[in-house]
Write a protein that holds these residues in place. Structure first.
Motif, short mmCIF file in Angstrom:
data_model
loop_
_atom_site.label_atom_id
_atom_site.label_comp_id
_atom_site.label_asym_id
_atom_site.label_seq_id
_atom_site.Cartn_x
_atom_site.Cartn_y
_atom_site.Cartn_z
N PHE A 212 -6.43 -4.73 6.36
CA PHE A 212 -5.94 -5.98 7.19
C PHE A 212 -6.91 -6.91 7.48
N ALA A 213 -8.16 -6.74 7.17
CA ALA A 213 -9.38 -7.59 7.61
C ALA A 213 -9.47 -8.92 6.96
N GLY A 214 -8.76 -8.97 5.65
CA GLY A 214 -8.86 -10.22 5.11
C GLY A 214 -7.72 -11.27 6.00
N ALA A 215 -6.46 -10.69 6.25
CA ALA A 215 -5.51 -11.38 6.95
C ALA A 215 -5.91 -11.81 8.38
N CYS A 216 -6.71 -10.74 9.02
CA CYS A 216 -7.03 -11.06 10.24
C CYS A 216 -8.05 -12.15 10.50
N VAL A 217 -9.13 -12.13 9.56
CA VAL A 217 -10.01 -13.21 9.57
C VAL A 217 -9.07 -14.71 9.31
N ILE A 218 -8.38 -14.79 8.23
CA ILE A 218 -7.67 -16.09 7.92
C ILE A 218 -6.91 -16.39 9.02
N PHE A 219 -5.82 -15.57 9.55
CA PHE A 219 -5.12 -16.02 10.54
C PHE A 219 -5.64 -16.22 11.85
N GLY A 220 -6.85 -15.34 12.10
CA GLY A 220 -7.63 -15.69 13.14
C GLY A 220 -8.23 -16.99 13.25
N LEU A 221 -8.81 -17.51 12.02
CA LEU A 221 -9.30 -18.79 11.90
C LEU A 221 -8.26 -19.90 12.19
N LEU A 222 -7.17 -19.66 11.62
CA LEU A 222 -5.97 -20.67 11.73
C LEU A 222 -5.60 -20.72 13.28
N GLY A 223 -5.73 -19.72 13.85
CA GLY A 223 -5.28 -19.68 15.36
C GLY A 223 -6.02 -20.37 16.14
N LEU A 224 -7.49 -20.66 15.69
CA LEU A 224 -8.15 -21.62 16.23
C LEU A 224 -8.49 -22.96 16.41
N LEU A 225 -7.59 -23.36 15.48
CA LEU A 225 -7.03 -24.89 15.27
C LEU A 225 -6.53 -25.34 16.51
N PRO A 226 -6.78 -26.73 16.88
CA PRO A 226 -6.35 -27.28 17.99
C PRO A 226 -4.73 -27.33 17.91
N ASP A 227 -4.22 -27.49 19.09
CA ASP A 227 -2.64 -27.58 19.22
C ASP A 227 -1.98 -28.81 18.07
N ASP B 137 0.73 -1.23 -0.06
CA ASP B 137 0.04 0.13 -0.07
C ASP B 137 0.95 1.21 -0.19
N TYR B 138 1.79 1.19 0.72
CA TYR B 138 2.81 2.50 1.00
C TYR B 138 3.41 2.63 -0.45
N SER B 139 4.01 1.62 -1.18
CA SER B 139 4.75 1.85 -2.25
C SER B 139 3.91 2.05 -3.60
N ASP B 140 2.50 1.71 -3.42
CA ASP B 140 1.59 1.99 -4.61
C ASP B 140 1.02 3.25 -4.46
N TYR B 141 0.47 3.87 -3.09
CA TYR B 141 -0.13 4.87 -2.79
C TYR B 141 0.37 5.88 -2.29
N LYS B 142 1.62 5.62 -1.52
CA LYS B 142 2.51 6.61 -0.78
C LYS B 142 1.76 7.12 0.51
N LEU B 143 0.78 6.08 0.84
CA LEU B 143 -0.16 6.32 2.05
C LEU B 143 -0.14 4.95 2.83
N LEU B 144 -0.33 5.18 4.34
CA LEU B 144 -0.30 4.10 4.99
C LEU B 144 -1.68 3.26 4.76
N PRO B 145 -1.58 2.06 5.03
CA PRO B 145 -2.92 1.14 4.73
C PRO B 145 -3.96 1.57 5.47
N LEU B 146 -5.36 1.36 5.04
CA LEU B 146 -6.63 1.47 6.07
C LEU B 146 -6.66 0.41 6.76
N PRO B 147 -7.21 0.32 7.93
CA PRO B 147 -7.42 -0.78 8.64
C PRO B 147 -8.23 -2.07 8.23
N ALA B 148 -9.12 -1.41 7.06
CA ALA B 148 -9.99 -2.59 6.25
C ALA B 148 -9.03 -3.18 5.35
#
Length: 93
Positions: free
Chosen positions: A32-47, A19-30
């Motif tokens: 990160f939503a896809g990564a948060c959902v996917i990695f959050g679901l992966l974190g819910l898997l058993p040990d 985002d910074y290299s393309d738009y020269k702006l910091l990314p919006l919190p939105a």
């Protein structure tokens, strides 16, 4: 789950860098939503599945790094969405 956390941090870094290299702006919190959902679901898997979850997480990071997947544009691999918002599909009348 330390490896999964490291993969998540790497994914957030890739998203921020792109985002910074393309738009020269910091990314919006939105951006990160896809990564948060996917990695959050992966974190819910058993040990017992932590190795597979970590491997899958790093596969996502590799795909993002190679520009094969982007959580901010989910239709990237499939081309364009079949219907553009606000338009009606063509009919044969």
């Amino acid at each position: 789950m330390k490896g999964l956390t490291a993969a998540f941090i790497a994914e957030i870094g890739i998203i921020s860098w792109r985002d910074y290299s393309d738009y020269k702006l910091l990314p919006l919190p939105a951006d990160f939503a896809g990564a948060c959902v996917i990695f959050g679901l992966l974190g819910l898997l058993p040990d017992g599945a932590s190795g597979a979850a970590t491997a899958f997480g790093w596969a996502i990071v590799l795909a993002a790094f190679l520009n094969l997947w982007s959580p901010t544009s989910p239709t990237k691999l499939g081309g364009q969405a079949p219907v553009t918002a606000g338009t009606l599909p063509a009919t044969n009348t």
